[in-house]
Write a protein that holds these residues in place. Structure first.
Motif, PDB file in Angstrom:
ATOM      1  N   ALA A  52       0.831  -1.206   0.000  1.00 44.07           N
ATOM      2  CA  ALA A  52       0.000   0.000   0.000  1.00 44.07           C
ATOM      3  C   ALA A  52       0.860   1.248   0.000  1.00 44.07           C
ATOM      4  O   ALA A  52       0.630   2.174  -0.772  1.00 44.07           O
ATOM      5  CB  ALA A  52      -0.938  -0.007   1.197  1.00 44.07           C
ATOM      6  N   TYR A  77       2.637   1.805  -3.381  1.00 47.49           N
ATOM      7  CA  TYR A  77       1.743   2.422  -4.372  1.00 47.49           C
ATOM      8  C   TYR A  77       1.497   3.888  -4.039  1.00 47.49           C
ATOM      9  O   TYR A  77       1.440   4.738  -4.919  1.00 47.49           O
ATOM     10  CB  TYR A  77       0.409   1.673  -4.445  1.00 47.49           C
ATOM     11  N   ARG A  78       1.356   4.182  -2.746  1.00 51.54           N
ATOM     12  CA  ARG A  78       1.087   5.567  -2.369  1.00 51.54           C
ATOM     13  C   ARG A  78       2.284   6.475  -2.655  1.00 51.54           C
ATOM     14  O   ARG A  78       2.130   7.609  -3.114  1.00 51.54           O
ATOM     15  CB  ARG A  78       0.638   5.629  -0.904  1.00 51.54           C
TER      16      ARG A  78
END
Lengths: 148, 148
Positions: B63, B66-67
């Motif tokens: 996560a 991707y951020r």
DNA sequence: CTAGCTGCAAACATTTTGCAGAACA
DNA sequence: TGTTCTGCAAAATGTTTGCAGCTAG
């Protein structure tokens, strides 16, 4: 580089013929999907077809739609574009000859353009690099006239 | 069109500075991901980072990866390519200046090229259409020298 | 008749997101 | 200390696939 202008019936006939040649079966679903695609002048997604078929009560499932799209790409009736919208965008090839695209980041509009010099230059570059060009795609992202 | 050559530390400093300027926090995860990216000269996918972090026991979740990628795109450190491989391919912008790509359908190899005339022509075309160009991407698909 | 096609639903691949707890400034 | 960030796991998105039954040729 002559451009063939075919009407929908001619395109359908050609599709039907190619399907037969390959010993594939010409089913009602394939016919309806091909009709939809040949009627569509512009860019569309697989979802566009799925939704419109649902709305109009036409009989072809999502799976079949994706399968027919792939089939038509393999046969050369469709090309794929990628405009960074998270889904594949298609366009049928007999619609008109090769062109490139402006993509407006503000309004999302896609504007087609064609430039003979650009096409020549692409060919030259590929030749210089001994690369056999099958297809090419130039996308110019930015802001269109209206959004400025 | 001068090209800035920055080494990894200069790039990291610049990233750190921009992060601060925006009042974002400079976390160890952001640092490790940025380091990985600035060390990578070439094309990579988000999954590449995820897997290598797992292998090397580095601490940043999918996560977060991707951020951070999205953040670096927004800040102009990364650009996205789409080579029709089903996943997004990234490249860091300070690596070198703009270039285009050949994509070999047989071996999958991606070959970079740069052509001054092409760049000029793209600029001309955009100007002629009153389109404000932010970025552009020319992909030539086909078969490379070795595969022929 | 029978190989190929369809529809369903489940699988898949990639990316995004809600939320509770952790940690930067 | 109080936002912002992280990690987890779940959701979301877009596309593909296995399989049982259907159908074109």
């Amino acid at each position: 580089m002559t451009e063939k202008i075919l009407n929908i019936n001619q395109e359908l006939d050609l599709f039907r013929k190619k399907v037969s040649e390959k010993n594939y079966r010409y089913t009602p679903q394939r016919d309806e999907i091909a009709q939809w695609i040949f009627n569509e002048h512009g860019h569309f997604s697989a979802e566009d077809i799925v939704l419109q078929f649902k709305n109009k009560g036409k009989k072809a499932s999502q799976a079949t739609i994706y399968r027919v799209i792939q089939m038509m790409i393999d046969m050369g009736f469709l090309i794929v574009h990628d405009f960074d919208k998270g889904q594949k965008i298609y366009e049928h090839t007999t619609d008109h000859s090769h062109h490139d695209h402006f993509i407006c980041d503000k309004c999302g509009k896609i504007i087609e353009f064609y430039d003979k010099n650009l096409e020549n230059l692409k060919n030259d570059i590929a030749k210089r690099h001994e690369f056999v060009m099958d297809r090419h795609s130039l996308r110019i992202f930015g802001t269109c006239k209206n959004c400025n």
